[in-house]
Design a protein around this motif. Sequence first.
Motif, PDB file in Angstrom:
ATOM      1  N   ALA A  72      71.470  34.113  22.598  1.00  0.00           N
ATOM      2  CA  ALA A  72      72.551  35.074  22.824  1.00  0.00           C
ATOM      3  C   ALA A  72      71.792  36.443  23.043  1.00  0.00           C
ATOM      4  O   ALA A  72      71.975  37.175  24.169  1.00  0.00           O
ATOM      5  CB  ALA A  72      73.238  35.269  21.445  1.00  0.00           C
ATOM      6  N   ASP A  73      70.574  37.027  22.411  1.00  0.00           N
ATOM      7  CA  ASP A  73      70.065  38.010  22.851  1.00  0.00           C
ATOM      8  C   ASP A  73      69.349  38.067  24.214  1.00  0.00           C
ATOM      9  O   ASP A  73      69.392  39.007  25.115  1.00  0.00           O
ATOM     10  CB  ASP A  73      68.923  38.419  21.828  1.00  0.00           C
ATOM     11  CG  ASP A  73      68.264  39.847  22.162  1.00  0.00           C
ATOM     12  OD1 ASP A  73      68.960  40.962  22.207  1.00  0.00           O
ATOM     13  OD2 ASP A  73      66.951  39.986  22.320  1.00  0.00           O
ATOM     14  N   SER A  74      68.763  37.002  24.751  1.00  0.00           N
ATOM     15  CA  SER A  74      68.285  36.807  25.991  1.00  0.00           C
ATOM     16  C   SER A  74      69.169  36.927  27.196  1.00  0.00           C
ATOM     17  O   SER A  74      68.979  37.381  28.039  1.00  0.00           O
ATOM     18  CB  SER A  74      67.461  35.392  26.060  1.00  0.00           C
ATOM     19  OG  SER A  74      66.997  35.323  27.025  1.00  0.00           O
ATOM     20  N   ALA A  75      70.182  36.290  26.805  1.00  0.00           N
ATOM     21  CA  ALA A  75      71.230  36.617  27.812  1.00  0.00           C
ATOM     22  C   ALA A  75      71.844  38.018  27.963  1.00  0.00           C
ATOM     23  O   ALA A  75      71.966  38.152  29.036  1.00  0.00           O
ATOM     24  CB  ALA A  75      72.474  35.410  27.411  1.00  0.00           C
ATOM     25  N   LEU A  76      72.211  38.622  26.916  1.00  0.00           N
ATOM     26  CA  LEU A  76      72.531  39.751  27.061  1.00  0.00           C
ATOM     27  C   LEU A  76      71.474  40.848  27.790  1.00  0.00           C
ATOM     28  O   LEU A  76      72.023  41.714  28.253  1.00  0.00           O
ATOM     29  CB  LEU A  76      73.008  40.467  25.328  1.00  0.00           C
ATOM     30  CG  LEU A  76      74.293  39.761  25.031  1.00  0.00           C
ATOM     31  CD1 LEU A  76      74.487  40.384  23.487  1.00  0.00           C
ATOM     32  CD2 LEU A  76      75.476  39.891  25.852  1.00  0.00           C
ATOM     33  N   ASP A 188      74.296  47.148  24.200  1.00  0.00           N
ATOM     34  CA  ASP A 188      72.937  47.264  23.344  1.00  0.00           C
ATOM     35  C   ASP A 188      73.434  47.342  22.081  1.00  0.00           C
ATOM     36  O   ASP A 188      72.461  46.997  20.927  1.00  0.00           O
ATOM     37  CB  ASP A 188      72.664  48.931  23.631  1.00  0.00           C
ATOM     38  CG  ASP A 188      72.019  48.755  25.009  1.00  0.00           C
ATOM     39  OD1 ASP A 188      71.454  47.894  25.453  1.00  0.00           O
ATOM     40  OD2 ASP A 188      71.752  50.083  25.667  1.00  0.00           O
ATOM     41  N   THR A 189      74.547  47.514  21.396  1.00  0.00           N
ATOM     42  CA  THR A 189      74.781  47.671  20.156  1.00  0.00           C
ATOM     43  C   THR A 189      75.067  46.318  19.642  1.00  0.00           C
ATOM     44  O   THR A 189      74.790  45.898  18.604  1.00  0.00           O
ATOM     45  CB  THR A 189      76.340  48.185  20.065  1.00  0.00           C
ATOM     46  OG1 THR A 189      76.227  49.542  20.327  1.00  0.00           O
ATOM     47  CG2 THR A 189      76.764  48.272  18.446  1.00  0.00           C
ATOM     48  N   ASP A 190      75.699  45.345  20.401  1.00  0.00           N
ATOM     49  CA  ASP A 190      75.638  43.947  20.089  1.00  0.00           C
ATOM     50  C   ASP A 190      74.436  43.218  20.051  1.00  0.00           C
ATOM     51  O   ASP A 190      74.118  42.611  19.034  1.00  0.00           O
ATOM     52  CB  ASP A 190      76.576  43.331  21.270  1.00  0.00           C
ATOM     53  CG  ASP A 190      77.906  43.571  21.525  1.00  0.00           C
ATOM     54  OD1 ASP A 190      78.559  44.150  20.496  1.00  0.00           O
ATOM     55  OD2 ASP A 190      78.464  43.520  22.568  1.00  0.00           O
ATOM     56  N   ARG A 191      73.481  43.552  20.848  1.00  0.00           N
ATOM     57  CA  ARG A 191      72.054  43.110  20.657  1.00  0.00           C
ATOM     58  C   ARG A 191      71.229  43.791  19.709  1.00  0.00           C
ATOM     59  O   ARG A 191      70.416  43.005  18.826  1.00  0.00           O
ATOM     60  CB  ARG A 191      71.225  43.495  21.907  1.00  0.00           C
ATOM     61  CG  ARG A 191      71.520  43.150  23.199  1.00  0.00           C
ATOM     62  CD  ARG A 191      70.642  43.371  24.323  1.00  0.00           C
ATOM     63  NE  ARG A 191      69.547  42.824  24.122  1.00  0.00           N
ATOM     64  CZ  ARG A 191      68.388  43.249  25.030  1.00  0.00           C
ATOM     65  NH1 ARG A 191      68.600  43.876  25.975  1.00  0.00           N
ATOM     66  NH2 ARG A 191      66.991  42.686  24.712  1.00  0.00           N
ATOM     67  N   ALA A 192      71.479  45.081  19.174  1.00  0.00           N
ATOM     68  CA  ALA A 192      70.989  45.471  17.785  1.00  0.00           C
ATOM     69  C   ALA A 192      71.807  44.784  16.774  1.00  0.00           C
ATOM     70  O   ALA A 192      70.777  44.277  15.717  1.00  0.00           O
ATOM     71  CB  ALA A 192      71.475  47.032  17.700  1.00  0.00           C
ATOM     72  N   SER A 193      72.787  44.139  16.877  1.00  0.00           N
ATOM     73  CA  SER A 193      73.417  43.182  15.748  1.00  0.00           C
ATOM     74  C   SER A 193      72.894  42.065  15.728  1.00  0.00           C
ATOM     75  O   SER A 193      72.179  41.534  14.553  1.00  0.00           O
ATOM     76  CB  SER A 193      74.656  43.233  15.757  1.00  0.00           C
ATOM     77  OG  SER A 193      75.530  44.443  15.751  1.00  0.00           O
TER      78      SER A 193
END
Length: 262
Positions: A72-76, A188-193
């Motif tokens: 998920a993080d890689s996609a974001l 960025d907030t979603d990636r931080a989570s």
Amino acid sequence: MKISSNNLNPSIQQAQKTQQRLFQQISSDLKINQAADDAAGLQIANRLTSQSNGITQSIRNANDGISFAQVADSALSGVTDFTLRIEELSIQAANGALSPIDRRSIQGEVNQLQSQIRSTFENTQFAGRDVFSSEGIEIQIGAEANSSLAINTGVTANVNDILAIDISTTAGAQNALDTAQNFRQAIDTDRASLGAIQNRLESTINNLAITNENTQAARSRIQDTDFAQSLSELTRNQVQEQSALAVQAQANVQTNDVLALL
């Protein structure tokens, strides 16, 4: 002289049973091979085995959760790159020196970036499961019921906003800049989570590994054979058996001598 087992005295019979038990312990590596060996110990060892198996599987589950979050993080991360490019193009399109034709050309690249963003959210999968589904997933991270951790991959950013950007006009370019920046900040907030979830899962794996090590050690102390003790007991038992056999053999000889005199 052959001595029939039917005539063996109780001490010899007990020694032979003890030897059989010790041989079984040594060959199987287990001190408890049946309930008769230690009924209470067997129950405790089985509970510890169940707990250890559950912890081992939970560690695998947690590693799967980390992999899921990494996908998920890689996609974001890709979405962030696309959005940064849209911001850059919005700034370019806001330049009053450009003609409408120039802006339409820039909008063509924006359209491609928007298609990439849409495709990322619609098609990113992990083992056949949609990553950016609204419900997310639950990871079982313990041997007991309800020991789970939620991984929420539903983005807080409004994807429709970034997909609706149109910089073919100066006003549209100005609006696009604010929209793209707000969208990127939400991503960025979603990636931080997701990063926090990964760190928590890694910490959970470390704790589970320590717990599992202690659990297996406890089970081993109860169930596994202590070879030094078993071999020592076996040697002592063999000496006792040989002594008992020698005494019985001598008694048989004396009995035969008495019978010969009669």
